[in-house]
Design a protein around this motif. Sequence first.
Motif, PDB file in Angstrom:
ATOM      1  N   SER A  31       0.850  -1.190   0.000  1.00 25.48           N
ATOM      2  CA  SER A  31       0.000   0.000   0.000  1.00 25.48           C
ATOM      3  C   SER A  31       0.886   1.240   0.000  1.00 25.48           C
ATOM      4  O   SER A  31       1.966   1.248   0.594  1.00 25.48           O
ATOM      5  CB  SER A  31      -0.878  -0.007   1.250  1.00 25.48           C
ATOM      6  OG  SER A  31      -1.533   1.230   1.389  1.00 25.48           O
ATOM      7  N   ARG A  33      -0.199   3.972   1.359  1.00 23.97           N
ATOM      8  CA  ARG A  33      -0.651   4.667   2.574  1.00 23.97           C
ATOM      9  C   ARG A  33      -0.974   6.128   2.321  1.00 23.97           C
ATOM     10  O   ARG A  33      -0.480   7.019   2.998  1.00 23.97           O
ATOM     11  CB  ARG A  33       0.383   4.514   3.671  1.00 23.97           C
ATOM     12  CG  ARG A  33       0.562   3.068   4.032  1.00 23.97           C
ATOM     13  CD  ARG A  33       1.544   2.861   5.093  1.00 23.97           C
ATOM     14  NE  ARG A  33       1.723   1.422   5.248  1.00 23.97           N
ATOM     15  CZ  ARG A  33       2.312   0.875   6.238  1.00 23.97           C
ATOM     16  NH1 ARG A  33       2.806   1.607   7.201  1.00 23.97           N
ATOM     17  NH2 ARG A  33       2.430  -0.426   6.302  1.00 23.97           N
ATOM     18  N   GLY A  34      -1.778   6.340   1.282  1.00 23.24           N
ATOM     19  CA  GLY A  34      -2.236   7.684   0.964  1.00 23.24           C
ATOM     20  C   GLY A  34      -1.326   8.475   0.048  1.00 23.24           C
ATOM     21  O   GLY A  34      -1.725   9.526  -0.456  1.00 23.24           O
ATOM     22  N   GLU A  35      -0.122   8.021  -0.169  1.00 20.82           N
ATOM     23  CA  GLU A  35       0.788   8.731  -1.057  1.00 20.82           C
ATOM     24  C   GLU A  35       0.382   8.471  -2.506  1.00 20.82           C
ATOM     25  O   GLU A  35      -0.211   7.453  -2.830  1.00 20.82           O
ATOM     26  CB  GLU A  35       2.224   8.226  -0.820  1.00 20.82           C
ATOM     27  CG  GLU A  35       3.272   9.135  -1.385  1.00 20.82           C
ATOM     28  CD  GLU A  35       4.674   8.758  -0.902  1.00 20.82           C
ATOM     29  OE1 GLU A  35       5.596   9.479  -1.273  1.00 20.82           O
ATOM     30  OE2 GLU A  35       4.825   7.752  -0.194  1.00 20.82           O
ATOM     31  N   ARG A  36       0.712   9.389  -3.397  1.00 17.40           N
ATOM     32  CA  ARG A  36       0.373   9.243  -4.815  1.00 17.40           C
ATOM     33  C   ARG A  36       1.575   8.772  -5.619  1.00 17.40           C
ATOM     34  O   ARG A  36       2.713   9.040  -5.259  1.00 17.40           O
ATOM     35  CB  ARG A  36      -0.100  10.575  -5.385  1.00 17.40           C
ATOM     36  CG  ARG A  36      -1.407  11.030  -4.805  1.00 17.40           C
ATOM     37  CD  ARG A  36      -1.735  12.410  -5.314  1.00 17.40           C
ATOM     38  NE  ARG A  36      -3.076  12.767  -4.919  1.00 17.40           N
ATOM     39  CZ  ARG A  36      -3.945  13.314  -5.734  1.00 17.40           C
ATOM     40  NH1 ARG A  36      -3.621  13.589  -6.955  1.00 17.40           N
ATOM     41  NH2 ARG A  36      -5.150  13.594  -5.300  1.00 17.40           N
ATOM     42  N   SER A  73      -6.663   9.776 -10.115  1.00 19.12           N
ATOM     43  CA  SER A  73      -6.781  10.302  -8.747  1.00 19.12           C
ATOM     44  C   SER A  73      -5.614   9.880  -7.858  1.00 19.12           C
ATOM     45  O   SER A  73      -5.479  10.382  -6.741  1.00 19.12           O
ATOM     46  CB  SER A  73      -8.099   9.841  -8.112  1.00 19.12           C
ATOM     47  OG  SER A  73      -8.084   8.440  -7.938  1.00 19.12           O
ATOM     48  N   ARG A  74      -4.780   8.993  -8.345  1.00 26.69           N
ATOM     49  CA  ARG A  74      -3.653   8.487  -7.544  1.00 26.69           C
ATOM     50  C   ARG A  74      -2.311   8.902  -8.134  1.00 26.69           C
ATOM     51  O   ARG A  74      -1.269   8.368  -7.756  1.00 26.69           O
ATOM     52  CB  ARG A  74      -3.752   6.966  -7.464  1.00 26.69           C
ATOM     53  CG  ARG A  74      -5.022   6.539  -6.721  1.00 26.69           C
ATOM     54  CD  ARG A  74      -5.398   5.110  -6.913  1.00 26.69           C
ATOM     55  NE  ARG A  74      -4.446   4.171  -6.369  1.00 26.69           N
ATOM     56  CZ  ARG A  74      -4.587   2.853  -6.456  1.00 26.69           C
ATOM     57  NH1 ARG A  74      -5.644   2.338  -7.054  1.00 26.69           N
ATOM     58  NH2 ARG A  74      -3.689   2.060  -5.950  1.00 26.69           N
ATOM     59  N   GLY A  77       2.006  12.632  -7.291  1.00 29.20           N
ATOM     60  CA  GLY A  77       2.652  12.759  -5.987  1.00 29.20           C
ATOM     61  C   GLY A  77       4.162  12.613  -6.073  1.00 29.20           C
ATOM     62  O   GLY A  77       4.746  12.604  -7.150  1.00 29.20           O
ATOM     63  N   ASP A 173      -5.034   2.453  -1.054  1.00 29.87           N
ATOM     64  CA  ASP A 173      -4.529   3.516  -0.166  1.00 29.87           C
ATOM     65  C   ASP A 173      -3.079   3.319   0.170  1.00 29.87           C
ATOM     66  O   ASP A 173      -2.446   2.389  -0.025  1.00 29.87           O
ATOM     67  CB  ASP A 173      -5.364   3.599   1.099  1.00 29.87           C
ATOM     68  CG  ASP A 173      -5.430   2.278   1.875  1.00 29.87           C
ATOM     69  OD1 ASP A 173      -4.928   1.261   1.378  1.00 29.87           O
ATOM     70  OD2 ASP A 173      -5.999   2.283   2.963  1.00 29.87           O
TER      71      ASP A 173
END
Length: 173
Positions: A31, A33-36, A73-74, A77, A173
């Motif tokens: 994952s 963990r929210g990073e793109r 959407s990912r 980053g 995520d």
Amino acid sequence: MARRRIAGLLALSAFAASALAVAARAGDFPSLRGERFADVRVDVRPLLALGAGAQAEALRADLTAALRSRFASRLGGRGPSLVVLVRGFSLRPYAGGGTNGRSGFGGGSQNDYLDGEALLVARDGAVLGRHPQLTATPSSFGGAWYDPQSERRRVTAIADIYADWLVRNLPAD
């Protein structure tokens, strides 16, 4: 004749790679963990080495566009990159809807195959995770076999379906 030889080599490559993919674990993709993802790239060098040329480049363009759309959407980053290494690609000769005595969607066993591996690649080039994936689609997805654009649509269709499944299979995520 050369085109059939390339198709045969690509099919052989797809089946050999799929045997290796079975041995790998799909859960080896961590994952974020929210990073793109920093970027999405498609590597077709194995296909180019087999002489796939224009077809490999068309697949790279279609799969890159499909992945960027599905993972929009990912992306953007500072995280690692998502790289799809295409190991095998096979468009079967398609001559209509013959079912070889069987009924079913897509005209029997005439399928196209895309075998790849999604790699999570750090900025320093280290592979942080991997997810092998084999996608099969009916050869009829390109429309009428006699249409000159049928083969090109088949490439686009399998790239779209591969991207759809990959976005579903990777941790969100």
